[in-house]
Design a protein around this motif. Sequence first.
Motif, short mmCIF file in Angstrom:
data_model
loop_
_atom_site.label_atom_id
_atom_site.label_comp_id
_atom_site.label_asym_id
_atom_site.label_seq_id
_atom_site.Cartn_x
_atom_site.Cartn_y
_atom_site.Cartn_z
N HIS A 117 -2.86 12.53 -21.51
CA HIS A 117 -3.45 13.59 -22.14
C HIS A 117 -2.42 14.65 -22.84
O HIS A 117 -1.67 15.07 -21.95
N VAL B 212 -0.83 13.50 -17.71
CA VAL B 212 -1.30 14.78 -18.44
C VAL B 212 0.14 15.47 -18.64
O VAL B 212 1.05 15.62 -17.87
N ALA C 38 -8.45 16.28 -18.75
CA ALA C 38 -7.15 16.55 -18.45
C ALA C 38 -7.14 17.81 -17.59
O ALA C 38 -6.29 17.74 -16.44
#
Length: 445
Positions: free
Chosen positions: A45, A374, A432
């Motif tokens: 992400h 992320v 995310a």
Amino acid sequence: MSEKNEKVDDGSHYRRKDLHKYGQASNLKMNEHVKKLQSQGQQIHHLAFGQSPFPVPEKLCSAMQKHAFRNDYVSMSGIADLRSAICQHHNSFPTGYPEALIQPENIVVADGSKILIYLTMVVTDTVVILKAPSWTTYQSQVTLAGRQQIIVNCPFEDEWKITPQNLIQTLEGQEIQEKNLLLIFNNPGNPSGLLYTTEELEALGKVFRRYRILVISDEIYANLTYPDSCYTSLAKFYPEGTVVTTGLSKWSSAGGWRVGYAIFPPQLSNIREAVISAASHTYSCCAAPQQYAATEFLRDIESCKDFMYHTRRILHAVSIMCVKKLRAVGVRVHKSHAGYYIHPDFSNFREDLGRRSIFTGQQMCDAILAETKVALLPGAILHLEEPNSLTTRLCYVNFDGIKALEVSREIGLDQKLGEDFVDCYCQPTVEAIESLAAWCTNLKN
């Protein structure tokens, strides 16, 4: 001497000694790292790079195809038609620019506004004032230009904004007698999406005038100000000392096109001429096809408004979701007023992170990337002098902007975009943020 012991000449002895720690722009470097991970099949992400998720406007693309044949060196300050179109564009939106400022002869077009910020530093004999947090490139440009810098630390409690109080307090602690000062101002702001009120700008203008500070006001995100906020340029309150820089990169989703410009007030015409001279010895001119294409696009005010109004309301809806979900788990974060950034502060988790031997923003972002996939940009490089800052710059742009824009147009501007729109058409960003929020919750367990 054996081949094993021979020292390889890498040219380091030619390099300036003050650039021994000088490296690539951290956001660009991070972007390449994430793309490498993605090319290896990892599902990342990517919230670490500020690039518009939307397509280049169709009008702009068709104009570029039309003018692709142009190969001439054009005016160093930009073609006359483009500078006129820029004036027409700005006069079509309420920004508070003084009438005397928005004139073709005050504008310099370049291959991105970044080079104009740098060249303005280079051609002036100044000590540069930077606020922290700020965009990473500002400080790197100060170093590259060989300028002395002054850092004004701006806390969370002030919404990361520079204030008359912290500016004056910082300057009073410096030996600046008989020195020219240049401040790089950013409104709306990167990394936080901050937006200064008219009252704040008026108060700052008085301090800038008192210290005779030359201000470069980077207003690249102005056209992405959200519907519930109001943008006004610093130039309204400090017209004689403000150089406005902006361009097409952010609001028209044309970052790689490199079309930016600076607007110099008549009182700073000498600096404008010096920047044009520097342009003639560096980039020569902004590429001709882009300039002619931008001219056609900017003259079509209705196309600009349609693209601008739809994209910024989508970003607004996504920003609300991000702030809501992060605040719910204890992350300190101000709402964004423009662009596609928020600047979350994880200091409430410092003790919990410490139990995992995580003490810096870089260590925290490394752990988040490894455990949640992320990618975030650590705040230490934005805060300039606070390596232990537990903040990040979060760019909420990892969704399908083409589809989101299409649906927004189908809905129409007279209808609001609700949470269901974000859940349906910005799902990667929702995932995310939910992963990041869950990670924060697990720190307490």
